[in-house]
Motif scaffolding. Sequence first.
Motif, PDB file in Angstrom:
ATOM      1  N   TRP A  27       0.824  -1.209   0.000  1.00 48.07           N
ATOM      2  CA  TRP A  27       0.000   0.000   0.000  1.00 48.07           C
ATOM      3  C   TRP A  27       0.858   1.259   0.000  1.00 48.07           C
ATOM      4  CZ3 TRP A  27      -4.619   1.421  -1.292  1.00 48.07           C
ATOM      5  CH2 TRP A  27      -5.108   2.650  -0.850  1.00 48.07           C
ATOM      6  N   VAL A  28       1.885   1.291   0.845  1.00 45.30           N
ATOM      7  CA  VAL A  28       2.695   2.510   0.942  1.00 45.30           C
ATOM      8  C   VAL A  28       3.534   2.745  -0.306  1.00 45.30           C
ATOM      9  CG1 VAL A  28       2.735   2.496   3.465  1.00 45.30           C
ATOM     10  CG2 VAL A  28       4.614   1.443   2.205  1.00 45.30           C
ATOM     11  N   ARG A  29       3.741   1.726  -1.118  1.00 46.03           N
ATOM     12  CA  ARG A  29       4.527   1.877  -2.345  1.00 46.03           C
ATOM     13  C   ARG A  29       3.665   1.871  -3.611  1.00 46.03           C
ATOM     14  NH1 ARG A  29       7.194   0.164   1.588  1.00 46.03           N
ATOM     15  NH2 ARG A  29       9.357   0.659   1.931  1.00 46.03           N
ATOM     16  N   LEU A  30       2.374   1.827  -3.428  1.00 49.73           N
ATOM     17  CA  LEU A  30       1.459   1.723  -4.559  1.00 49.73           C
ATOM     18  C   LEU A  30       1.461   2.971  -5.426  1.00 49.73           C
ATOM     19  CD1 LEU A  30      -0.544  -0.378  -5.624  1.00 49.73           C
ATOM     20  CD2 LEU A  30      -2.303   0.717  -4.250  1.00 49.73           C
ATOM     21  N   GLY A  31       1.633   4.114  -4.805  1.00 48.57           N
ATOM     22  CA  GLY A  31       1.598   5.374  -5.538  1.00 48.57           C
ATOM     23  C   GLY A  31       0.211   5.994  -5.487  1.00 48.57           C
ATOM     24  N   ASN A  32       0.183   7.314  -5.482  1.00 46.85           N
ATOM     25  CA  ASN A  32      -1.086   8.028  -5.333  1.00 46.85           C
ATOM     26  C   ASN A  32      -2.111   7.722  -6.420  1.00 46.85           C
ATOM     27  OD1 ASN A  32      -0.442   9.194  -2.897  1.00 46.85           O
ATOM     28  ND2 ASN A  32       0.462  11.008  -3.835  1.00 46.85           N
ATOM     29  N   PRO A  33      -1.727   7.640  -7.696  1.00 49.35           N
ATOM     30  CA  PRO A  33      -2.761   7.357  -8.709  1.00 49.35           C
ATOM     31  C   PRO A  33      -3.506   6.039  -8.463  1.00 49.35           C
ATOM     32  CG  PRO A  33      -0.789   8.205  -9.766  1.00 49.35           C
ATOM     33  CD  PRO A  33      -0.427   7.949  -8.326  1.00 49.35           C
ATOM     34  N   LEU A  34      -2.794   4.980  -8.122  1.00 48.36           N
ATOM     35  CA  LEU A  34      -3.469   3.699  -7.875  1.00 48.36           C
ATOM     36  C   LEU A  34      -4.231   3.721  -6.554  1.00 48.36           C
ATOM     37  CD1 LEU A  34      -1.004   0.968  -9.178  1.00 48.36           C
ATOM     38  CD2 LEU A  34      -3.196   1.664 -10.139  1.00 48.36           C
ATOM     39  N   ARG A  35      -3.668   4.375  -5.534  1.00 45.74           N
ATOM     40  CA  ARG A  35      -4.415   4.472  -4.268  1.00 45.74           C
ATOM     41  C   ARG A  35      -5.716   5.229  -4.480  1.00 45.74           C
ATOM     42  NH1 ARG A  35       0.800   4.970  -1.565  1.00 45.74           N
ATOM     43  NH2 ARG A  35       0.655   7.230  -1.738  1.00 45.74           N
ATOM     44  N   ARG A  36      -5.685   6.308  -5.264  1.00 50.97           N
ATOM     45  CA  ARG A  36      -6.913   7.073  -5.545  1.00 50.97           C
ATOM     46  C   ARG A  36      -7.901   6.242  -6.358  1.00 50.97           C
ATOM     47  NH1 ARG A  36      -6.758  12.810  -4.936  1.00 50.97           N
ATOM     48  NH2 ARG A  36      -5.608  13.126  -3.027  1.00 50.97           N
ATOM     49  N   ASP A  37      -7.391   5.453  -7.282  1.00 53.44           N
ATOM     50  CA  ASP A  37      -8.271   4.601  -8.075  1.00 53.44           C
ATOM     51  C   ASP A  37      -8.966   3.569  -7.169  1.00 53.44           C
ATOM     52  OD1 ASP A  37      -9.287   4.044 -10.719  1.00 53.44           O
ATOM     53  OD2 ASP A  37      -8.148   2.174 -10.647  1.00 53.44           O
ATOM     54  N   TRP A  38      -8.231   3.000  -6.213  1.00 54.80           N
ATOM     55  CA  TRP A  38      -8.841   2.073  -5.254  1.00 54.80           C
ATOM     56  C   TRP A  38      -9.911   2.795  -4.438  1.00 54.80           C
ATOM     57  CZ3 TRP A  38      -9.271  -2.943  -4.716  1.00 54.80           C
ATOM     58  CH2 TRP A  38      -9.695  -3.470  -3.491  1.00 54.80           C
ATOM     59  N   GLU A  39      -9.618   4.028  -4.040  1.00 52.17           N
ATOM     60  CA  GLU A  39     -10.609   4.833  -3.310  1.00 52.17           C
ATOM     61  C   GLU A  39     -11.888   5.002  -4.126  1.00 52.17           C
ATOM     62  OE1 GLU A  39      -9.571   8.533  -1.302  1.00 52.17           O
ATOM     63  OE2 GLU A  39      -7.459   7.969  -1.459  1.00 52.17           O
ATOM     64  N   TRP A  64      -9.795  -5.531 -10.274  1.00 57.14           N
ATOM     65  CA  TRP A  64      -8.923  -4.365 -10.053  1.00 57.14           C
ATOM     66  C   TRP A  64      -7.525  -4.837  -9.671  1.00 57.14           C
ATOM     67  CZ3 TRP A  64      -5.562  -2.109  -6.791  1.00 57.14           C
ATOM     68  CH2 TRP A  64      -5.287  -0.759  -6.977  1.00 57.14           C
ATOM     69  N   MET A  65      -7.455  -5.789  -8.746  1.00 60.38           N
ATOM     70  CA  MET A  65      -6.150  -6.309  -8.305  1.00 60.38           C
ATOM     71  C   MET A  65      -5.412  -6.980  -9.462  1.00 60.38           C
ATOM     72  SD  MET A  65      -5.450  -6.158  -4.822  1.00 60.38           S
ATOM     73  CE  MET A  65      -6.332  -5.618  -3.361  1.00 60.38           C
ATOM     74  N   ASP A  66      -6.137  -7.772 -10.254  1.00 57.69           N
ATOM     75  CA  ASP A  66      -5.502  -8.420 -11.408  1.00 57.69           C
ATOM     76  C   ASP A  66      -4.932  -7.386 -12.370  1.00 57.69           C
ATOM     77  OD1 ASP A  66      -6.043 -10.972 -10.511  1.00 57.69           O
ATOM     78  OD2 ASP A  66      -7.767 -11.272 -11.838  1.00 57.69           O
ATOM     79  N   GLN A  67      -5.721  -6.384 -12.672  1.00 60.93           N
ATOM     80  CA  GLN A  67      -5.303  -5.363 -13.632  1.00 60.93           C
ATOM     81  C   GLN A  67      -4.134  -4.533 -13.113  1.00 60.93           C
ATOM     82  OE1 GLN A  67      -8.417  -2.699 -14.800  1.00 60.93           O
ATOM     83  NE2 GLN A  67      -7.051  -1.378 -15.963  1.00 60.93           N
ATOM     84  N   ASN A  68      -4.150  -4.211 -11.828  1.00 65.33           N
ATOM     85  CA  ASN A  68      -3.173  -3.261 -11.315  1.00 65.33           C
ATOM     86  C   ASN A  68      -2.034  -3.866 -10.521  1.00 65.33           C
ATOM     87  OD1 ASN A  68      -4.359  -0.575 -12.067  1.00 65.33           O
ATOM     88  ND2 ASN A  68      -6.113  -1.557 -11.096  1.00 65.33           N
ATOM     89  N   LEU A  69      -2.184  -5.096 -10.064  1.00 63.36           N
ATOM     90  CA  LEU A  69      -1.134  -5.706  -9.267  1.00 63.36           C
ATOM     91  C   LEU A  69      -0.595  -6.983  -9.884  1.00 63.36           C
ATOM     92  CD1 LEU A  69      -2.607  -5.326  -5.675  1.00 63.36           C
ATOM     93  CD2 LEU A  69      -1.126  -3.753  -6.915  1.00 63.36           C
ATOM     94  N   ALA A  70      -1.485  -7.917 -10.154  1.00 63.38           N
ATOM     95  CA  ALA A  70      -1.053  -9.226 -10.647  1.00 63.38           C
ATOM     96  C   ALA A  70      -0.325  -9.107 -11.986  1.00 63.38           C
ATOM     97  CB  ALA A  70      -2.236 -10.182 -10.743  1.00 63.38           C
ATOM     98  N   THR A  71      -0.761  -8.171 -12.802  1.00 64.43           N
ATOM     99  CA  THR A  71      -0.148  -8.011 -14.131  1.00 64.43           C
ATOM    100  C   THR A  71       1.279  -7.484 -14.035  1.00 64.43           C
ATOM    101  OG1 THR A  71      -2.331  -7.556 -15.037  1.00 64.43           O
ATOM    102  CG2 THR A  71      -0.462  -6.883 -16.369  1.00 64.43           C
ATOM    103  N   PHE A  72       1.504  -6.552 -13.116  1.00 63.40           N
ATOM    104  CA  PHE A  72       2.811  -5.870 -13.052  1.00 63.40           C
ATOM    105  C   PHE A  72       3.653  -6.276 -11.848  1.00 63.40           C
ATOM    106  CE2 PHE A  72      -0.259  -3.013 -15.103  1.00 63.40           C
ATOM    107  CZ  PHE A  72       0.287  -2.994 -16.378  1.00 63.40           C
ATOM    108  N   GLY A  73       3.108  -7.043 -10.956  1.00 61.75           N
ATOM    109  CA  GLY A  73       3.820  -7.403  -9.739  1.00 61.75           C
ATOM    110  C   GLY A  73       3.583  -6.361  -8.646  1.00 61.75           C
ATOM    111  N   VAL A  74       4.065  -6.677  -7.460  1.00 64.99           N
ATOM    112  CA  VAL A  74       3.818  -5.832  -6.289  1.00 64.99           C
ATOM    113  C   VAL A  74       5.148  -5.446  -5.677  1.00 64.99           C
ATOM    114  CG1 VAL A  74       2.755  -5.774  -4.005  1.00 64.99           C
ATOM    115  CG2 VAL A  74       1.638  -7.026  -5.853  1.00 64.99           C
ATOM    116  N   ARG A  75       5.358  -4.144  -5.536  1.00 60.18           N
ATOM    117  CA  ARG A  75       6.557  -3.642  -4.864  1.00 60.18           C
ATOM    118  C   ARG A  75       6.290  -3.558  -3.367  1.00 60.18           C
ATOM    119  NH1 ARG A  75       7.065   1.724  -6.908  1.00 60.18           N
ATOM    120  NH2 ARG A  75       8.414   2.018  -5.122  1.00 60.18           N
ATOM    121  N   LEU A  76       7.225  -4.085  -2.604  1.00 65.46           N
ATOM    122  CA  LEU A  76       7.086  -4.054  -1.144  1.00 65.46           C
ATOM    123  C   LEU A  76       8.101  -3.096  -0.534  1.00 65.46           C
ATOM    124  CD1 LEU A  76       6.598  -7.837  -0.438  1.00 65.46           C
ATOM    125  CD2 LEU A  76       4.856  -6.100  -0.715  1.00 65.46           C
TER     126      LEU A  76
END
Length: 158
Positions: A58-70, A146-158
């Motif tokens: 979450w903290v590394r997701l970036g504002n655009p994706l966090r806002r999209d989740w919102e 949403w998770m598939d499109q934004n996380l599973a496709t590109f991986g997750v930075r921790l």
Amino acid sequence: MLPALSGAPIRVAVGDSLGPHLAQTSIPGRTIYLDPCLLEKKGEFERILVHEIFHFAWVRLGNPLRRDWERLLASELRARVRGELGWSAEWRKAKLKAQDVRQRTPAWRRYVCESFCDTAARLYAGLRKHDEFTLPARAVRRRGAWMDQNLATFGVRL
């Protein structure tokens, strides 16, 4: 199954009881502390561990994706979708007022984060049923997409 994860190592410690909490996470210390009671019930360790791992995401997701989740969650609220995918999001959601969403208050932002982490735990920990999974299937599928499109496709930075 978890999407690809990348980043510095995260230490996981199972030790003394954490009292009323099942887990605690130190983002700066890159450590997850888990209560030993999680080892007693099948699937609970995995569910809570994935939830805590996604606090780092979450903290590394970036504002655009966090806002999209919102926006996704705000649309659920407008549609009066009840339920959640974990108690940590459920009780926060129950306390929200319309102004929290409009003003993006700390209460709203905490709910959004917990919902993100609970959703990841539901999707990636291998549990399909749990007493805390009360969100309707249609909303679960939408969040999963949403998770598939934004996380599973590109991986997750921790």
